[in-house]
Design a protein around this motif. Structure first.
Motif, PDB file in Angstrom:
ATOM      1  N   PRO A 181      15.215  10.884 -58.842  1.00 50.77           N
ATOM      2  CA  PRO A 181      14.272  10.412 -57.820  1.00 50.77           C
ATOM      3  C   PRO A 181      15.001   9.707 -56.682  1.00 50.77           C
ATOM      4  O   PRO A 181      16.105   9.196 -56.844  1.00 50.77           O
ATOM      5  CB  PRO A 181      13.372   9.442 -58.597  1.00 50.77           C
ATOM      6  N   PHE A 182      14.359   9.697 -55.534  1.00 53.50           N
ATOM      7  CA  PHE A 182      14.967   9.071 -54.361  1.00 53.50           C
ATOM      8  C   PHE A 182      15.097   7.569 -54.590  1.00 53.50           C
ATOM      9  O   PHE A 182      14.143   6.921 -55.035  1.00 53.50           O
ATOM     10  CB  PHE A 182      14.113   9.340 -53.122  1.00 53.50           C
ATOM     11  N   PRO A 183      16.278   6.971 -54.314  1.00 55.21           N
ATOM     12  CA  PRO A 183      16.460   5.533 -54.569  1.00 55.21           C
ATOM     13  C   PRO A 183      15.567   4.690 -53.660  1.00 55.21           C
ATOM     14  O   PRO A 183      15.615   4.819 -52.441  1.00 55.21           O
ATOM     15  CB  PRO A 183      17.948   5.306 -54.261  1.00 55.21           C
ATOM     16  N   GLU A 184      14.782   3.825 -54.271  1.00 59.52           N
ATOM     17  CA  GLU A 184      13.835   2.994 -53.530  1.00 59.52           C
ATOM     18  C   GLU A 184      14.156   1.508 -53.621  1.00 59.52           C
ATOM     19  O   GLU A 184      13.523   0.704 -52.946  1.00 59.52           O
ATOM     20  CB  GLU A 184      12.406   3.225 -54.059  1.00 59.52           C
ATOM     21  N   ASN A 185      15.109   1.127 -54.487  1.00 59.71           N
ATOM     22  CA  ASN A 185      15.346  -0.291 -54.755  1.00 59.71           C
ATOM     23  C   ASN A 185      16.582  -0.828 -54.041  1.00 59.71           C
ATOM     24  O   ASN A 185      17.173  -1.801 -54.477  1.00 59.71           O
ATOM     25  CB  ASN A 185      15.508  -0.510 -56.264  1.00 59.71           C
ATOM     26  N   ILE A 186      16.995  -0.211 -52.935  1.00 57.05           N
ATOM     27  CA  ILE A 186      18.148  -0.726 -52.196  1.00 57.05           C
ATOM     28  C   ILE A 186      17.775  -2.017 -51.485  1.00 57.05           C
ATOM     29  O   ILE A 186      18.466  -3.028 -51.563  1.00 57.05           O
ATOM     30  CB  ILE A 186      18.644   0.335 -51.195  1.00 57.05           C
ATOM     31  N   GLU A 187      16.685  -1.992 -50.775  1.00 58.19           N
ATOM     32  CA  GLU A 187      16.189  -3.174 -50.073  1.00 58.19           C
ATOM     33  C   GLU A 187      14.673  -3.058 -49.985  1.00 58.19           C
ATOM     34  O   GLU A 187      14.136  -2.022 -49.574  1.00 58.19           O
ATOM     35  CB  GLU A 187      16.801  -3.264 -48.672  1.00 58.19           C
ATOM     36  N   LYS A 188      13.976  -4.117 -50.374  1.00 57.05           N
ATOM     37  CA  LYS A 188      12.516  -4.069 -50.425  1.00 57.05           C
ATOM     38  C   LYS A 188      11.910  -3.902 -49.043  1.00 57.05           C
ATOM     39  O   LYS A 188      10.857  -3.282 -48.886  1.00 57.05           O
ATOM     40  CB  LYS A 188      11.983  -5.342 -51.084  1.00 57.05           C
ATOM     41  N   GLU A 189      12.549  -4.472 -48.020  1.00 58.79           N
ATOM     42  CA  GLU A 189      11.974  -4.423 -46.686  1.00 58.79           C
ATOM     43  C   GLU A 189      12.197  -3.091 -45.982  1.00 58.79           C
ATOM     44  O   GLU A 189      11.593  -2.830 -44.942  1.00 58.79           O
ATOM     45  CB  GLU A 189      12.566  -5.555 -45.830  1.00 58.79           C
ATOM     46  N   ARG A 192      11.325   4.331 -46.286  1.00 57.31           N
ATOM     47  CA  ARG A 192      12.054   5.500 -46.764  1.00 57.31           C
ATOM     48  C   ARG A 192      13.044   6.003 -45.717  1.00 57.31           C
ATOM     49  O   ARG A 192      14.153   6.421 -46.046  1.00 57.31           O
ATOM     50  CB  ARG A 192      11.054   6.604 -47.133  1.00 57.31           C
ATOM     51  N   VAL A 193      12.645   5.937 -44.453  1.00 60.15           N
ATOM     52  CA  VAL A 193      13.552   6.354 -43.372  1.00 60.15           C
ATOM     53  C   VAL A 193      14.738   5.397 -43.275  1.00 60.15           C
ATOM     54  O   VAL A 193      15.892   5.815 -43.112  1.00 60.15           O
ATOM     55  CB  VAL A 193      12.788   6.431 -42.036  1.00 60.15           C
ATOM     56  N   GLY A 194      14.464   4.085 -43.364  1.00 57.80           N
ATOM     57  CA  GLY A 194      15.544   3.109 -43.327  1.00 57.80           C
ATOM     58  C   GLY A 194      16.506   3.261 -44.494  1.00 57.80           C
ATOM     59  O   GLY A 194      17.732   3.131 -44.329  1.00 57.80           O
ATOM     60  N   THR A 195      15.973   3.548 -45.688  1.00 51.21           N
ATOM     61  CA  THR A 195      16.826   3.772 -46.852  1.00 51.21           C
ATOM     62  C   THR A 195      17.702   5.001 -46.653  1.00 51.21           C
ATOM     63  O   THR A 195      18.887   4.999 -47.010  1.00 51.21           O
ATOM     64  CB  THR A 195      15.965   3.942 -48.115  1.00 51.21           C
ATOM     65  N   THR A 196      17.141   6.054 -46.068  1.00 54.94           N
ATOM     66  CA  THR A 196      17.922   7.265 -45.802  1.00 54.94           C
ATOM     67  C   THR A 196      19.049   6.982 -44.814  1.00 54.94           C
ATOM     68  O   THR A 196      20.173   7.473 -44.969  1.00 54.94           O
ATOM     69  CB  THR A 196      17.006   8.373 -45.250  1.00 54.94           C
ATOM     70  N   ILE A 197      18.766   6.170 -43.800  1.00 49.95           N
ATOM     71  CA  ILE A 197      19.800   5.824 -42.816  1.00 49.95           C
ATOM     72  C   ILE A 197      20.919   5.023 -43.475  1.00 49.95           C
ATOM     73  O   ILE A 197      22.115   5.257 -43.233  1.00 49.95           O
ATOM     74  CB  ILE A 197      19.178   5.037 -41.647  1.00 49.95           C
ATOM     75  N   VAL A 198      20.538   4.075 -44.354  1.00 48.02           N
ATOM     76  CA  VAL A 198      21.553   3.279 -45.057  1.00 48.02           C
ATOM     77  C   VAL A 198      22.418   4.172 -45.946  1.00 48.02           C
ATOM     78  O   VAL A 198      23.649   4.027 -45.983  1.00 48.02           O
ATOM     79  CB  VAL A 198      20.864   2.169 -45.882  1.00 48.02           C
TER      80      VAL A 198
END
Length: 363
Positions: A181-189, A192-198
């Protein structure tokens, strides 16, 4: 951040901590046993650890996205201008030291992330081995790229682009094949787009490191910490074998297409020195993982065993290839041999018949 870290450091022992936290770490196994140690960590010490971790990551980013391109550019300018000034040589040495320091910090960070449950103490011999390993590896890699780019300027962009895109998309391909599954717990704030950029920035840094040296921290997007916890000797072995072959090929192309500028340079000696320098880096890497790694007691297998098994696999593949070639040659030669045998038997029969006829006519 630096001023805040210094302020916390100088006030750490003067002001009493309002509360402390307890951490549990295990010792390295001794005689097959390991003890768990509890340690009180104050608020100031926790903040200093956070700052130190942030500084380490910043040094890695600055080394491979700032100092590595700078060193490559400065060396390329020196070759084009056929002159090495004192100021430029100082900048190149500082850039090389910055890259080596960033690679060293990357090694230490990878060890601490992989073995977070253990109390790790890195000895000076380990630091020395990592420093020598990274110095030889990075210096030879940059020199090879610059020499190749000085004679084949267009092709060097293709080599760099293929390397970068290969290492950039490799973690994403592994993540797609794992069907995690796509990682969702990198940063709560983060959305999904921000997580992809990170994650794209992380793989961008990973590709930049692998352009110049082996990244000790292997990115694994399916892991919550985004770092692979397993020690994959085979991946490391394949990386260094392919990189050595690539460096040898680039040096060979430079040797073939070298210009008149290199008439005063002993090209065969430089070719040999660069390959030996890269092999020296691999040698110090083997020494580090075999003798100086702080967690070598936790390895299920050593790197020498992995190398031997890889060489055995390559030897078996070569032997199988030779056997198939020999069988093919035998199959190709067998019809010819049967035809020759039939022809020789026919000639012998004809000779016997002629002799018999001559004898009967004489009689």
């Amino acid at each position: 951040r630096c001023v805040e870290a210094l302020y916390i450091y100088f006030r750490a022992e003067r002001v009493e901590e309002p509360y402390v936290s307890i951490t549990k770490k295990r010792q390295m196994p001794k005689d097959g046993y390991s003890e768990e140690i509890e340690k009180e960590v104050g608020q100031a010490e926790g903040k200093l650890r956070t700052h130190r971790s942030a500084f380490s990551r910043a040094s890695v980013i600055q080394a491979f996205l700032g100092s590595a391109p700078q060193l490559t550019l400065q060396l390329y300018i020196c070759i084009l201008q056929q002159e090495v000034t004192v100021a430029r040589s100082i900048f190149m040495v500082l850039s090389l030291l910055s890259i080596v320091y960033g690679a060293l910090r990357c090694n230490i960070l990878a060890i601490k992330i992989k073995y977070d449950d253990y109390d790790i103490h890195v000895k000076p011999a380990a630091y020395l081995c990592i420093f020598m390993w990274r110095s030889f590896e990075i210096a030879t890699r940059v020199t090879v790229l610059v020499l190749f780019g000085s004679v084949l300027r267009i092709w060097v962009f293709l080599i760099v682009l293929l390397n970068f895109l290969g290492f950039f998309f490799y973690p994403w391909i592994i993540f797609w094949l794992s069907k995690s599954p796509f990682p969702e717990n990198i940063e709560k704030e983060l959305s999904r787009v921000g997580t992809t950029i990170v994650l794209c920035l992380l793989t961008f840094l990973y590709a930049g490191i692998n352009m110049f040296c082996w990244s000790a921290a292997q990115v694994e997007l399916s892991d919550p910490d985004l770092i692979s916890k397993s020690q994959n000797w085979y991946r490391m072995t394949v990386y260094y074998i392919v990189r050595l072959m690539e460096n040898a090929f680039l040096l060979l192309m430079w040797y073939i297409y070298r210009t008149d500028f290199y008439l005063y340079v002993c090209a065969p000696m430089l070719f040999l020195q660069l390959l030996i320098g890269y092999c020296m880096g691999v040698f110090f890497m083997l020494v580090f993982y075999q003798f100086c790694h702080p967690c070598k007691k936790l390895f299920s297998s050593s790197i020498t065993e992995a190398l031997l098994s890889c060489f055995k696999i390559l030897y078996l593949i070569c032997q199988h290839h030779k056997s198939t070639l020999l069988k093919g040659k035998v199959a190709m030669k067998s019809p010819e041999n049967t035809d020759e045998a039939q022809g020789s038997s026919k000639t012998i029969d004809s000779q016997n018949r002629s002799i018999h006829q001559s004898v009967s006519s004489n009689a």
